[in-house]
Write an enzyme that holds these catalytic residues in place. Structure first.
Site, PDB file in Angstrom:
ATOM      1  N   ASN A 170     -24.867  42.640  14.907  1.00 41.34           N
ATOM      2  CA  ASN A 170     -25.311  41.257  14.747  1.00 41.34           C
ATOM      3  C   ASN A 170     -24.457  40.244  15.494  1.00 41.34           C
ATOM      4  OD1 ASN A 170     -23.227  41.777  12.792  1.00 41.34           O
ATOM      5  ND2 ASN A 170     -23.673  39.771  11.919  1.00 41.34           N
ATOM      6  N   THR A 171     -23.396  40.706  16.162  1.00 42.66           N
ATOM      7  CA  THR A 171     -22.530  39.759  16.863  1.00 42.66           C
ATOM      8  C   THR A 171     -21.787  40.474  17.984  1.00 42.66           C
ATOM      9  OG1 THR A 171     -20.802  38.068  16.543  1.00 42.66           O
ATOM     10  CG2 THR A 171     -20.512  40.149  15.381  1.00 42.66           C
ATOM     11  N   TYR A 224      -4.371  49.936  13.889  1.00 40.41           N
ATOM     12  CA  TYR A 224      -5.489  49.763  14.819  1.00 40.41           C
ATOM     13  C   TYR A 224      -5.409  50.797  15.938  1.00 40.41           C
ATOM     14  CZ  TYR A 224      -8.707  47.506  18.108  1.00 40.41           C
ATOM     15  OH  TYR A 224      -9.736  47.244  18.966  1.00 40.41           O
TER      16      TYR A 224
END
Length: 344
Positions: free
Chosen positions: A69-70, A222
């Site tokens: 969605n982005t 990460y």
């Protein structure tokens, strides 16, 4: 105007001299500005990296993108929808997803764009999503494991896993394995996993994957999760050799998207100071989507299954990302953690 011996007498008044100097400064400033614009344009083109040149159509094919969605996920969906694919956008926030889907439908003219809910911080949600997809979709030609989080605080998912490792790796590992029957029946098909250059310097700490014993570092967490993406994609290709399902891992580039919101939250002043230069020096989401698009549609790429791509070309992953022993061990441990059999 008068002058003593040896002086040149200029036929201009002081006002005219001042005006001439001003004109020269203006012309110099304009030239400097033009040079800066040209240099900036050249730098932006270089930063933008490779562009997918393939005109391959995807009519009649189904593509699933997580985190759609982005950012680069949305732009990947848009470009694949332009090629005629049935797009399944897997998102956590359905209201934002519907707005994104409607934007893609309008901009591409492809009305075959649907949204489905999945929360990658929940293995139960991943399983429910996969069951619904298998029950309702006839095929799956391309799976793009795109969603991710970056450098968030030490949060635990409902399954008790550290969030970055869980969302970036474990949930995509589970999702891919659950959807393999559909990928195999739709072969030739592809799995594209979005990693990062941050896998360089990463380390899979098998004794403490979730930072239960060692001090938590958002950056090291990460890096560990992005290295896991590379190793997973590599091991997936090995296990699926001869099945008709190819696996590719991509570095999209350094992009200014919502993914960096936790960095800004931790260092607001730094984020504010870096925002403008970051916008100038980082890729746009469209540019960042190009390597995922390349791996999804480029013909005759099957021989490169298991490879790492950046700027629409094969690149060499870090030595840590080429460790087949670690890749096999990560697969087995991931299968244990998510509760599936370790073989494909």
């Amino acid at each position: 105007m008068t002058a003593g011996p040896g002086f040149l007498v200029l036929p201009w008044s002081d006002a005219e001299v001042s005006e001439a100097r001003g004109g020269m400064l203006l012309r110099g400033g304009a030239l400097l500005g033009a040079v800066l614009v040209i240099c900036m344009a050249a730098m932006r083109k270089w930063i933008g990296g490779g562009v997918c040149r393939s005109g391959e159509r995807l009519d009649g094919k189904t593509v699933l993108v997580t985190g759609a969605n982005t950012g680069i996920g949305k732009e990947t969906c848009r470009e694949l929808a332009r090629r005629g694919a049935r797009m399944v956008m897997a998102c956590r926030d359905l209201s934002r997803a519907e707005r994104a889907a409607e934007d893609i439908r309008k901009s591409t003219g492809n009305g075959n764009v649907v949204i489905r809910h999945v929360d990658l911080a929940s293995l139960h949600s991943v399983r429910s999503f996969a069951k619904d997809f298998l029950d309702s979709e006839d095929r799956l030609d391309v799976l793009v494991n795109n969603a991710g989080v970056m450098m968030c605080p030490k949060w635990l998912t409902e399954d008790g896993f550290e969030t970055q490792f869980a969302v970036n790796h474990l949930s995509h590992f589970l999702l891919t394995n659950l959807l393999l029957p559909k990928l195999k029946s739709s072969a030739p098909s592809r799995v594209v996993t979005v990693s990062s250059v941050a896998h360089r310097g990463g380390h899979i700490d098998f004794s403490d994957l979730f930072f239960s014993s060692r001090p938590y570092s958002p950056l090291q967490s990460y890096r560990q999760s992005k290295l896991a993406n590379v190793l997973f994609s590599r091991e997936l290709a090995r296990r699926l050799r001869g099945s008709g399902v190819s696996s590719f891992c991509v570095h999209p580039g350094v992009i200014w998207t919502e993914l960096g919101r936790h960095v800004e939250g931790r260092f607001p002043l730094m984020g504010a100071l870096l925002r403008l230069p970051a916008m100038l020096l980082m890729k746009t989401p469209w540019q960042g989507s190009q390597t995922s698009l390349y791996c999804a549609v480029t013909p005759r790429l099957e021989d490169q299954s298991g490879s790492y791509f950046s700027d629409c070309a094969v690149k060499e992953a870090a030595p840590e990302g080429q460790d087949d022993v670690a890749a096999g061990r990560l697969w087995r441990e991931s299968a244990r953690l998510v509760g599936i059999k370790e073989t494909c």
